[in-house]
Design an enzyme around this catalytic site. Structure first.
Site, PDB file in Angstrom:
ATOM      1  N   ASP A 107      15.180  79.233  69.151  1.00  0.00           N
ATOM      2  CA  ASP A 107      14.908  77.845  69.457  1.00  0.00           C
ATOM      3  C   ASP A 107      16.664  77.387  69.558  1.00  0.00           C
ATOM      4  OD1 ASP A 107      15.047  74.658  67.924  1.00  0.00           O
ATOM      5  OD2 ASP A 107      16.844  76.301  66.081  1.00  0.00           O
ATOM      6  N   ASP A 121      24.181  86.701  72.163  1.00  0.00           N
ATOM      7  CA  ASP A 121      25.895  85.739  72.212  1.00  0.00           C
ATOM      8  C   ASP A 121      25.945  85.972  74.042  1.00  0.00           C
ATOM      9  OD1 ASP A 121      26.280  88.540  71.851  1.00  0.00           O
ATOM     10  OD2 ASP A 121      28.101  88.297  70.732  1.00  0.00           O
ATOM     11  N   ASP A 175      17.793  74.646  73.475  1.00  0.00           N
ATOM     12  CA  ASP A 175      18.417  73.431  73.415  1.00  0.00           C
ATOM     13  C   ASP A 175      19.821  73.914  74.156  1.00  0.00           C
ATOM     14  OD1 ASP A 175      17.264  72.288  71.122  1.00  0.00           O
ATOM     15  OD2 ASP A 175      19.709  71.624  70.085  1.00  0.00           O
TER      16      ASP A 175
HETATM   17  C1  IPM Z   1      12.855  72.815  67.781  1.00  0.00           C
HETATM   18  C2  IPM Z   1      13.730  72.116  66.615  1.00  0.00           C
HETATM   19  C3  IPM Z   1      12.935  72.327  65.493  1.00  0.00           C
HETATM   20  C4  IPM Z   1      13.257  73.903  64.958  1.00  0.00           C
HETATM   21  C5  IPM Z   1      13.597  71.867  64.322  1.00  0.00           C
HETATM   22  C6  IPM Z   1      13.562  70.344  64.747  1.00  0.00           C
HETATM   23  C7  IPM Z   1      12.888  72.199  62.748  1.00  0.00           C
HETATM   24  O1  IPM Z   1      14.962  72.502  66.942  1.00  0.00           O
HETATM   25  O2  IPM Z   1      11.161  72.178  67.841  1.00  0.00           O
HETATM   26  O3  IPM Z   1      13.192  73.740  68.611  1.00  0.00           O
HETATM   27  O4  IPM Z   1      13.876  74.611  65.072  1.00  0.00           O
HETATM   28  O5  IPM Z   1      11.670  74.930  65.519  1.00  0.00           O
HETATM   29 MG    MG Z   2      15.481  73.121  68.228  1.00  0.00          MG
END
Ligand code: IPM
Ligand code: MG
Length: 353
Positions: free
Chosen positions: A246, A222, A250
């Protein structure tokens, strides 16, 4: 002439558009280089295939992929199929059996691309996120009982093995060691997750002793989001669990300007199985078929694939061309605020090569 055999799996949505662009660019690059040849074989696996056959890929899909030197992947997911079916049927069905345990996600602000961070520009954000890619929260352990009844129970168990944590930690320390700053941040949530992630911290400390020239620190996930946003220069190489990384990747992609740019490599470092290279964006139903998908994430994934195949000179040439394209605002797709189309960016990249 060196020859590399590549399995291309465009998958769903804009995956088809960006992999077509990537194959075109890499083929042009190989021809210009003259020292190697890329032989692509296409596999039409994914959601359309599922609607025809009931499977995301054929039962012998892994056997078919095994002889290839690498896999070039687009994306998976369709608006009319549950995400866990498409994901477990194709992407995870390749990553896990092929033991692609090291997921590498470089992020940089490229010249010409605006970060949403105030005052952040080129050089302010230069990270490599190393994501554990075979276990943790994606291990698939758990189940549901009393389905549909009020007392229904569901468990989702994260699995951390000593062997699994040690190998990703060693990979992350090696990655940090190979970069100029030799600095690694180990992300956990070991205050709340008091079993698996406490072991994660212990193994980090053990492995750190093997890398005396690497400086490292620890962050709770966090607080890590705050540090990434407020002090991006204070980070370099980052290692985190499957789910934590993950989410952080992002955020990293957004801070670098667009999800459309970010690449990833799913590596089996021991090379017992082919590794897989893909953009991190998904199938993007909202823009599928419109011809405006940003192919840069797929080009950059191709660059990582060439590095893995030992074609360093071509990989460097491709990276310079990606930088040239990114710096040219007339070649920005709508995700970057421009109105270029996928074909324009591809033509621009090939010209830059
Ligand atoms: C990523 C994507 C995948 C993940 C999805 C599509 C399931 O978000 O490659 O980061 O969570 O691994
Ligand atoms: Mg992802």
């Amino acid at each position: 002439m060196r020859k590399h055999r590549i399995a291309a799996i465009p998958g769903d949505g804009i995956g088809k558009e960006v992999v077509a662009a990537g194959v075109e660019a890499l083929t042009a690059l190989a021809a210009l280089d003259g020292g190697f040849e890329l032989e692509f074989e296409h596999f039409d696996w994914g959601s359309d295939y599922y609607k025809r056959t009931g499977l995301m890929m054929p039962a012998d899909g892994l056997e078919k992929l095994k002889p290839f030197d690498a896999i070039y992947f687009g994306s998976v997911g369709a608006p009319d199929l549950p995400d866990h079916i498409t994901l477990w049927g194709l992407r995870l069905a390749i990553c896990q059996p092929f033991d692609q345990y090291a997921n590498v996600r470089p992020t940089r602000i490229l010249a010409g691309i605006d970060s949403p961070l105030r005052n952040a520009g080129v050089g302010d954000l230069d990270w490599v996120i190393v994501r554990e890619n075979t276990e943790g929260e994606y291990a698939g352990q758990g189940g549901r009982s009393h389905r549909g009844h009020p007392e229904e129970v569901a468990t989702e168990v994260a699995i951390f093995t000593r062997a699994g944590v040690r190998r990703i930690m060693r990979f992350a320390f090696r990655t940090a060691q190979a970069r100029p700053r030799k600095f690694l941040t180990v992300v956990t949530k070991s205050n709340a997750q008091r079993n698996g992630l406490v072991m994660w911290d212990e193994i980090a400390a053990e492995v750190a002793k093997e890398f005396p020239d690497v400086t490292w620190d620890k962050m709770l996930v966090d607080a890590m989001t705050v540090r990434m946003t407020m002090k991006p220069r204070s980070l370099d190489t980052i290692v985190a669990t499957n789910l934590h990384a993950d989410i952080l990747s992002d955020l990293a992609a957004a801070l670098a300007g667009s999800m459309g740019i970010a690449p990833t490599a799913n590596l089996n470092p021991e090379r017992q199985f082919p590794s897989m290279f893909e953009p991190i964006h998904g199938s993007a139903f909202d823009i599928t078929g419109m011809g405006i998908a940003n192919p840069i994430g797929t080009f950059w994934s191709g660059q990582m694939m060439l590095e893995h195949l030992g074609e360093q000179a071509a990989a460097d040439r491709l990276m310079r061309a990606i930088e040239t394209v990114a710096a040219n605002k007339t070649l920005h797709t709508p995700d970057l605020g421009g109105n270029a189309r996928t074909v324009d960016v591809t033509a621009g990249l090939i010209a830059a090569l």
